[in-house]
Design a protein around this motif. Sequence first.
Motif, PDB file in Angstrom:
ATOM      1  N   CYS A 235       0.866  -1.179   0.000  1.00 39.42           N
ATOM      2  CA  CYS A 235       0.000   0.000   0.000  1.00 39.42           C
ATOM      3  C   CYS A 235       0.904   1.230   0.000  1.00 39.42           C
ATOM      4  O   CYS A 235       1.183   1.821   1.040  1.00 39.42           O
ATOM      5  N   GLU A 236       1.359   1.598  -1.201  1.00 38.47           N
ATOM      6  CA  GLU A 236       2.477   2.523  -1.326  1.00 38.47           C
ATOM      7  C   GLU A 236       2.073   3.992  -1.326  1.00 38.47           C
ATOM      8  O   GLU A 236       2.735   4.823  -0.727  1.00 38.47           O
ATOM      9  N   ASP A 237       1.008   4.297  -2.066  1.00 32.73           N
ATOM     10  CA  ASP A 237       0.602   5.696  -2.133  1.00 32.73           C
ATOM     11  C   ASP A 237      -0.904   5.774  -2.216  1.00 32.73           C
ATOM     12  O   ASP A 237      -1.475   5.572  -3.282  1.00 32.73           O
TER      13      ASP A 237
ATOM     14  N   GLN B  45       1.756   6.579 -12.710  1.00 36.31           N
ATOM     15  CA  GLN B  45       2.147   6.076 -11.398  1.00 36.31           C
ATOM     16  C   GLN B  45       1.626   4.660 -11.203  1.00 36.31           C
ATOM     17  O   GLN B  45       0.411   4.436 -11.158  1.00 36.31           O
ATOM     18  N   TRP B  46       2.525   3.719 -11.096  1.00 37.78           N
ATOM     19  CA  TRP B  46       2.168   2.297 -11.005  1.00 37.78           C
ATOM     20  C   TRP B  46       2.331   1.856  -9.559  1.00 37.78           C
ATOM     21  O   TRP B  46       3.390   1.357  -9.158  1.00 37.78           O
ATOM     22  N   THR B  47       1.295   2.075  -8.739  1.00 37.87           N
ATOM     23  CA  THR B  47       1.385   1.744  -7.319  1.00 37.87           C
ATOM     24  C   THR B  47       0.068   1.149  -6.828  1.00 37.87           C
ATOM     25  O   THR B  47      -0.974   1.323  -7.448  1.00 37.87           O
ATOM     26  N   ASN B  48       0.138   0.450  -5.714  1.00 43.05           N
ATOM     27  CA  ASN B  48      -1.045   0.093  -4.954  1.00 43.05           C
ATOM     28  C   ASN B  48      -1.247   1.127  -3.874  1.00 43.05           C
ATOM     29  O   ASN B  48      -0.289   1.811  -3.489  1.00 43.05           O
ATOM     30  N   PRO B  49      -2.438   1.310  -3.362  1.00 41.12           N
ATOM     31  CA  PRO B  49      -3.678   0.587  -3.668  1.00 41.12           C
ATOM     32  C   PRO B  49      -4.286   0.942  -5.021  1.00 41.12           C
ATOM     33  O   PRO B  49      -5.179   0.239  -5.484  1.00 41.12           O
ATOM     34  N   THR B  72      -7.513   1.573 -10.716  1.00 44.21           N
ATOM     35  CA  THR B  72      -7.729   0.554  -9.683  1.00 44.21           C
ATOM     36  C   THR B  72      -6.384   0.007  -9.198  1.00 44.21           C
ATOM     37  O   THR B  72      -5.326   0.479  -9.612  1.00 44.21           O
ATOM     38  N   SER B  73      -6.424  -0.981  -8.350  1.00 47.64           N
ATOM     39  CA  SER B  73      -5.211  -1.643  -7.865  1.00 47.64           C
ATOM     40  C   SER B  73      -4.426  -2.192  -9.054  1.00 47.64           C
ATOM     41  O   SER B  73      -4.997  -2.798  -9.971  1.00 47.64           O
ATOM     42  N   GLY B  81      -4.694  -7.628 -17.929  1.00 41.21           N
ATOM     43  CA  GLY B  81      -3.784  -7.422 -19.053  1.00 41.21           C
ATOM     44  C   GLY B  81      -2.931  -6.180 -19.040  1.00 41.21           C
ATOM     45  O   GLY B  81      -2.115  -5.992 -19.943  1.00 41.21           O
ATOM     46  N   TRP B  82      -3.081  -5.322 -18.059  1.00 40.62           N
ATOM     47  CA  TRP B  82      -2.255  -4.104 -18.002  1.00 40.62           C
ATOM     48  C   TRP B  82      -0.816  -4.438 -17.636  1.00 40.62           C
ATOM     49  O   TRP B  82      -0.541  -5.367 -16.881  1.00 40.62           O
TER      50      TRP B  82
END
Lengths: 257, 137
Positions: A235-237, B45-49, B72-73, B81-82
């Motif tokens: 849960c980075e950003d 920006q390739w991040t979670n959540p 989304t996540s 497929g992303w």
Amino acid sequence: MRGVRGAVLLAAVCGSIVVASLHVITAQSSVPDITGSWLRQGFTVGVRPTGQPSPTPPPPAPPPPLKPSYLKEWQDRVQAIREADAKGQPLANNAVACLPDGMPGMMTAVFPMEILQSRGQITIIEEAYTQVRRILMDRPQKSLDDIEPGFYGHSVGRWQGDTLIVDTIGVKESVRYQNVPHSKDMRISERMRLVAPDTLWNEITIDDPTVFEKPWTFTFAYQRMKDYTLLEYICEDNREYSDAQGRQQIRITPPSR
Amino acid sequence: MARRTGLWSVALLIAMVAPALAHHSFAVYDHTRTVTLSGTVTRFQWTNPHGFIEMDVTQSDGTVKHYSVELTSINMMQRVGWRSNMIKAGDKVRVVMAPLLSGDPVGLGLEVVLADGKTMSLPVPAIGSFKRTDTQE
């Protein structure tokens, strides 16, 4: 004469040990193989479970059988959430703070879940928030006084035929599933069983006489996902934060790095 | 890559009646209209959540307005497929997003036409609850 008797006795003891060992090996090899990746039935987003077809999933959970004062607290919270959503000003929750679900929430497995069976332990990893819980096998449960409360509690388990029985205590009071309140004495029982070759059912019972009229039982169904390796999830950003009124707010500017 | 969001959105709408995974709420986004943005990516920006597409959109008066498009996540995105290398700074993209109710230049991305012309959907839960009007902004 004593020597022969001694030898016969020794042989009998050795023979018994060998026979007992064979029973243990046989028993362990008959334990169901639930190792692998699993996905909650009905929550497949872009992935299909790749095992054999699953039977009809179990019915949804009944409402929590809370005692009147706790029921009101819960209903008020659920109502407040609904009203805030309707206004477009949702209330902040643990996800806004990047906190994981803990137990039993992680077992909802809306992202894939991995089960690893090893000697003396079953480890369950949930992809969402990379959550890990350890089920210590064939050991007595600890006393609550010997457990530091946490998100996942302390779990012990054993196989009873084809059913994995797990007992968990020590979940922090602030860690709530579906906003349902509970005391420090909450006990979570799980009975996991393969109902079909690639379908695992987990019957979860939450026991907490402080808040519940009676135990709260519901069942989650998982489908096997062959050849799926769990991804990491940090849960980075979040860009969301909770304001002083407990409402979810979004930070407009991106991070500087 | 065929878009599969249509099929899965129905399943998700049904499944999400009792929300199971604690998630920050999409209630902040307008469910009654969507806007279409054509612009240049400043950052993917390739991040979670959730991921974000940062993009600059040139207005009719020539000024540049910056938008942040929430995705989304990246775990869910990967499953449909992303890949992180599909968008990069400088790409000209077209985005359909449900805007923030507050009016801030932020929205929930529903669909992206990449620089190479390929259309990708975002696996937004209950995507059918967002009414598509796709007004060009």
